[in-house]
Design an enzyme around this catalytic site. Structure first.
Site, PDB file in Angstrom:
ATOM      1  N   HIS A  88     -22.285  -4.870  36.853  1.00 36.35           N
ATOM      2  CA  HIS A  88     -22.910  -6.040  37.502  1.00 36.35           C
ATOM      3  C   HIS A  88     -22.050  -6.606  38.635  1.00 36.35           C
ATOM      4  O   HIS A  88     -22.533  -6.836  39.745  1.00 36.35           O
ATOM      5  CB  HIS A  88     -23.148  -7.159  36.483  1.00 36.35           C
TER       6      HIS A  88
ATOM      7  N   HIS B  53     -29.782  -5.209  35.714  1.00 40.67           N
ATOM      8  CA  HIS B  53     -30.732  -6.314  35.893  1.00 40.67           C
ATOM      9  C   HIS B  53     -30.209  -7.376  36.855  1.00 40.67           C
ATOM     10  O   HIS B  53     -30.985  -8.169  37.376  1.00 40.67           O
ATOM     11  CB  HIS B  53     -31.135  -6.927  34.546  1.00 40.67           C
TER      12      HIS B  53
ATOM     13  N   LYS C 103     -28.099   0.226  30.823  1.00 37.30           N
ATOM     14  CA  LYS C 103     -26.650   0.278  30.653  1.00 37.30           C
ATOM     15  C   LYS C 103     -26.349   0.292  29.148  1.00 37.30           C
ATOM     16  O   LYS C 103     -27.217  -0.143  28.382  1.00 37.30           O
ATOM     17  CB  LYS C 103     -25.984  -0.895  31.354  1.00 37.30           C
TER      18      LYS C 103
ATOM     19  N   LYS D  19     -16.107 -14.609  28.139  1.00 46.87           N
ATOM     20  CA  LYS D  19     -16.908 -15.212  27.065  1.00 46.87           C
ATOM     21  C   LYS D  19     -16.255 -16.515  26.648  1.00 46.87           C
ATOM     22  O   LYS D  19     -15.048 -16.697  26.794  1.00 46.87           O
ATOM     23  CB  LYS D  19     -16.927 -14.284  25.842  1.00 46.87           C
TER      24      LYS D  19
ATOM     25  N   ASP E 129     -18.045  -3.852  30.422  1.00 50.21           N
ATOM     26  CA  ASP E 129     -19.329  -4.498  30.164  1.00 50.21           C
ATOM     27  C   ASP E 129     -19.872  -5.230  31.397  1.00 50.21           C
ATOM     28  O   ASP E 129     -21.086  -5.278  31.598  1.00 50.21           O
ATOM     29  CB  ASP E 129     -19.152  -5.497  29.000  1.00 50.21           C
TER      30      ASP E 129
ATOM     31  N   LYS F 122     -32.350  -9.930  40.276  1.00 51.90           N
ATOM     32  CA  LYS F 122     -32.402 -11.392  40.411  1.00 51.90           C
ATOM     33  C   LYS F 122     -32.793 -11.771  41.831  1.00 51.90           C
ATOM     34  O   LYS F 122     -32.341 -11.171  42.801  1.00 51.90           O
ATOM     35  CB  LYS F 122     -31.033 -11.992  40.060  1.00 51.90           C
TER      36      LYS F 122
ATOM     37  N   GLU G 129     -19.628 -17.103  30.671  1.00 55.06           N
ATOM     38  CA  GLU G 129     -20.549 -17.294  29.552  1.00 55.06           C
ATOM     39  C   GLU G 129     -19.935 -18.257  28.561  1.00 55.06           C
ATOM     40  O   GLU G 129     -18.706 -18.312  28.421  1.00 55.06           O
ATOM     41  CB  GLU G 129     -20.823 -15.962  28.859  1.00 55.06           C
TER      42      GLU G 129
HETATM   43  P1  NAP Z   1     -31.855  -1.883  19.291  1.00 59.72           P
HETATM   44  O1  NAP Z   1     -32.348  -3.264  19.048  1.00 59.72           O
HETATM   45  O2  NAP Z   1     -30.867  -1.282  18.354  1.00 59.72           O
HETATM   46  O3  NAP Z   1     -33.141  -0.940  19.331  1.00 59.72           O
HETATM   47  C1  NAP Z   1     -33.066   0.454  19.367  1.00 59.72           C
HETATM   48  C2  NAP Z   1     -34.474   1.024  19.430  1.00 59.72           C
HETATM   49  O4  NAP Z   1     -34.385   2.449  19.439  1.00 59.72           O
HETATM   50  C3  NAP Z   1     -35.330   0.668  18.222  1.00 59.72           C
HETATM   51  O5  NAP Z   1     -36.668   0.515  18.636  1.00 59.72           O
HETATM   52  C4  NAP Z   1     -35.196   1.902  17.334  1.00 59.72           C
HETATM   53  O6  NAP Z   1     -36.284   1.965  16.450  1.00 59.72           O
HETATM   54  C5  NAP Z   1     -35.199   2.995  18.405  1.00 59.72           C
HETATM   55  N1  NAP Z   1     -34.577   4.249  17.966  1.00 59.72           N
HETATM   56  C6  NAP Z   1     -33.348   4.417  17.391  1.00 59.72           C
HETATM   57  N2  NAP Z   1     -33.139   5.714  17.121  1.00 59.72           N
HETATM   58  C7  NAP Z   1     -34.236   6.395  17.548  1.00 59.72           C
HETATM   59  C8  NAP Z   1     -34.622   7.758  17.526  1.00 59.72           C
HETATM   60  N3  NAP Z   1     -33.844   8.723  17.006  1.00 59.72           N
HETATM   61  N4  NAP Z   1     -35.820   8.096  18.050  1.00 59.72           N
HETATM   62  C9  NAP Z   1     -36.649   7.152  18.564  1.00 59.72           C
HETATM   63  N5  NAP Z   1     -36.332   5.837  18.599  1.00 59.72           N
HETATM   64  C10 NAP Z   1     -35.147   5.464  18.097  1.00 59.72           C
HETATM   65  O7  NAP Z   1     -31.243  -1.729  20.748  1.00 59.72           O
HETATM   66  P2  NAP Z   1     -31.520  -2.649  22.047  1.00 59.72           P
HETATM   67  O8  NAP Z   1     -30.646  -3.836  21.981  1.00 59.72           O
HETATM   68  O9  NAP Z   1     -32.991  -2.843  22.229  1.00 59.72           O
HETATM   69  O10 NAP Z   1     -30.946  -1.738  23.202  1.00 59.72           O
HETATM   70  C11 NAP Z   1     -31.603  -0.603  23.709  1.00 59.72           C
HETATM   71  C12 NAP Z   1     -30.776  -0.025  24.861  1.00 59.72           C
HETATM   72  O11 NAP Z   1     -30.694  -1.000  25.881  1.00 59.72           O
HETATM   73  C13 NAP Z   1     -29.327   0.296  24.487  1.00 59.72           C
HETATM   74  O12 NAP Z   1     -28.892   1.395  25.246  1.00 59.72           O
HETATM   75  C14 NAP Z   1     -28.572  -0.957  24.912  1.00 59.72           C
HETATM   76  O13 NAP Z   1     -27.231  -0.678  25.197  1.00 59.72           O
HETATM   77  C15 NAP Z   1     -29.327  -1.328  26.160  1.00 59.72           C
HETATM   78  N6  NAP Z   1     -29.256  -2.743  26.508  1.00 59.72           N
HETATM   79  C16 NAP Z   1     -29.677  -3.709  25.659  1.00 59.72           C
HETATM   80  C17 NAP Z   1     -29.630  -5.035  26.033  1.00 59.72           C
HETATM   81  C18 NAP Z   1     -30.141  -6.130  25.130  1.00 59.72           C
HETATM   82  O14 NAP Z   1     -30.150  -7.284  25.576  1.00 59.72           O
HETATM   83  N7  NAP Z   1     -30.552  -5.860  23.912  1.00 59.72           N
HETATM   84  C19 NAP Z   1     -29.120  -5.391  27.292  1.00 59.72           C
HETATM   85  C20 NAP Z   1     -28.693  -4.382  28.161  1.00 59.72           C
HETATM   86  C21 NAP Z   1     -28.764  -3.073  27.748  1.00 59.72           C
HETATM   87  P3  NAP Z   1     -36.238   2.877  15.100  1.00 59.72           P
HETATM   88  O15 NAP Z   1     -34.950   2.574  14.415  1.00 59.72           O
HETATM   89  O16 NAP Z   1     -37.468   2.493  14.350  1.00 59.72           O
HETATM   90  O17 NAP Z   1     -36.311   4.280  15.580  1.00 59.72           O
END
Ligand code: NAP
Length: 489
Positions: free
Chosen positions: A240, A178, A148, A336, A235, A182, A216
């Protein structure tokens, strides 16, 4: 009770965004736990992929640190961690360019399950799908996992579905929510459809109303400007909470089969009435003093926009227009900075048609409460006779089932939602993943609600941090002669 761990087939899993927050906190630690449990075969490989330059060794050190930080200490076993890390590789790759793709194609094996986790911004989904196809990795055996947010409205969700559908069949696309991973959420289906006890009562004749709460205690903090683009409706509710509502409201599927289950959920979404403005309360948390006397930022300060009209809280009264649920409202609320961290579904049954005990004080309806967090479990309140010789006085008692307690050691090992869902991807089981038409139907219901408050220029109501939300949300139930359940601290 002994739960069986059935190993999945050997797989290669490529985690695009393998250095990101989600990979570090959830995906990679979750895979380690499945490896430790013997579910991930030792011949399987995990390939991290992101733009940053890194060697395989560097990536192993990165993942080792993530395990040290995010896996419970009693599950950190040096020898197993070393074996797990040896199954990792890393490719520096750019989703939008050619760098790294040939190397990746050379690493991913044929003849094993191939999964590609798109743990990157949705704007990159199209590029990834396109390049996987161009480099011969989008064959019928491969599957992709997407995170998402799946769109921010119907048009963008349709566009994302189209981008993925250009190279992958629906049967290869795993849209993660996710919440569906659960244990308790799946137990909801087991309780409904594996017992005769509840299903005959599971309708408007016997159910007074349903409350779904996701509360939350944290604010939007460091990701305020990002959150400000979405708000609680996009969100939490569209995905969810909608999924939870579907599992409660759906008809029994003819079989526990991915499409049979998802067909029934889709029918629920399509049966949702539009929600009039008077049945919606939106809120924003105010600033407040901290215990140490310093100030706590308001939502607008966290979002970096003093004029923001995005909601950090929403409560809605939702009606499902079908035979089963005509007249039973579903009250949804999420927010929140509330007084407790709690996710719960509560099904309140109607009072018996006639009380042989007279108008007893302390009378309560039966409530089946399903806790998603903390402490996953179920609780059914029933009326009994108060003990002692004081005549027939009634009191309510909980029939409490905490899964962790009821299942002993096995309960303590309830897998995290991500662990379970990734294993389902490898098994090729889509039951707990959203189908494209479900996502689109959910947006089709959500869009007019958001457009309505945008057109009216509605401002969210303020609420104090640590409270249960805006006063108006209390009225939403009061005017129906009902009360929200308490959010526990
Ligand atoms: P993040 O911390 O910003 O990580 C993004 C990842 O993508 C990094 O590994 C980055 O590494 C890579 N990336 C960015 N641009 C790229 C490109 N052009 N080519 C290849 N790799 C690239 O984001 P995140 O929080 O892990 O979230 C990832 C996804 O999951 C998003 O869609 C977010 O909405 C979703 N999500 C996250 C969470 C959470 O808890 N974090 C929860 C639900 C959903 P580089 O910059 O080195 O390329």
């Amino acid at each position: 009770m002994v739960s069986r761990v059935i190993p999945v087939d050997v797989f290669d899993l490529v985690v695009f965004g393998g250095t990101g927050d989600l990979a570090r906190r959830k995906i990679l630690p979750g895979l380690y736990i499945r490896f430790r449990a013997g579910q991930m075969p030792e011949e399987s490989c995990i390939i991290g992929a992101a733009r940053a330059e890194m060697t395989d060794e560097g990536y192993r050190a990165f993942v080792g640190a993530a395990i040290a930080e995010f896996v419970a200490k009693d599950k950190q076993d040096a020898a197993v961690i070393a074996k797990f890390l040896a199954r990792l590789a890393y490719v520096s790759i750019d989703a939008t360019g050619e760098n790294g793709w040939a190397k990746l194609a050379g690493l991913v094996r044929k003849g094993v399950v191939r999964a590609f986790y798109f743990s990157v911004a949705p704007s990159l989904f199209g590029d990834l799908a396109e390049r996987l196809h161009a480099h011969g990795m989008a064959d019928p055996e491969s599957r992709i996992v997407v995170e998402k947010p799946f769109g921010r409205d119907l048009a963008s969700a349709k566009a994302l579905n189209a981008v993925l559908a250009a190279h992958f069949d629906e049967g290869q696309i795993y849209r993660i929510d996710h919440y569906l991973g659960k244990e308790t959420v799946q137990n909801l289906m087991a309780v409904r459809f594996a017992n005769i006890l509840f299903e005959p009562l599971w309708n408007a004749q016997y159910v007074d109303h349903v409350q779904i709460t996701v509360a939350e205690t944290v604010g939007v903090g460091g990701r305020g400007s990002y959150y400000d683009q979405s708000g609680a409706m996009r969100d939490m509710v569209q995905n969810h909470m909608m999924q939870l509502l579907c599992l409660i409201a759906m008809e029994p599927p003819y079989k526990f089969d991915p499409d049979a289950v998802r067909d029934e959920k889709l029918k629920v979404i399509r049966a949702l009435d539009p929600v009039p403005p008077e049945d919606i309360v939106r809120g924003q948390y105010r600033g407040g003093p901290r215990k140490d006397g310093s100030g706590e930022p308001s939502y607008c300060e966290d979002a970096g926009d003093a004029q923001s009209r995005t909601e950090s809280y929403i409560a809605l009264k939702v009606k499902v227009s079908n035979w089963r649920w005509q007249g039973t409202p579903f009250y949804l609320r999420t927010g929140k900075k509330l007084r407790g961290r709690e996710s719960e579904i509560a099904i309140t049954f109607k009072e018996p048609p006639h009380s042989i005990f007279g108008d007893e004080e302390g009378w309560r309806e039966n409530v089946l409460a399903i806790r998603l967090q903390p402490n996953e479990g179920m609780n059914l309140t029933v009326m009994i006779k108060e003990p002692g010789p004081g005549g027939m006085r009634l009191t309510e008692v909980p029939l409490d089932m905490s899964f962790a307690e009821a299942l002993g050691d096995e309960g303590a090992d309830i897998p995290d939602a991500y662990e379970r869902l990734i294993m389902d991807v490898i098994r090729g089981n889509q039951t707990l993943f959203m189908r494209g038409d479900e996502v689109e139907a959910a947006w089709a219901w959500t869009d007019p609600i958001i457009q309505g408050w945008e057109a009216r220029g509605d401002k969210p109501r303020g609420y104090d941090p640590g409270s249960s939300g805006p006063e108006d949300a209390l009225m939403l139930l009061h005017r129906d002669g009902r009360r929200w359940r308490e959010i526990r601290e």
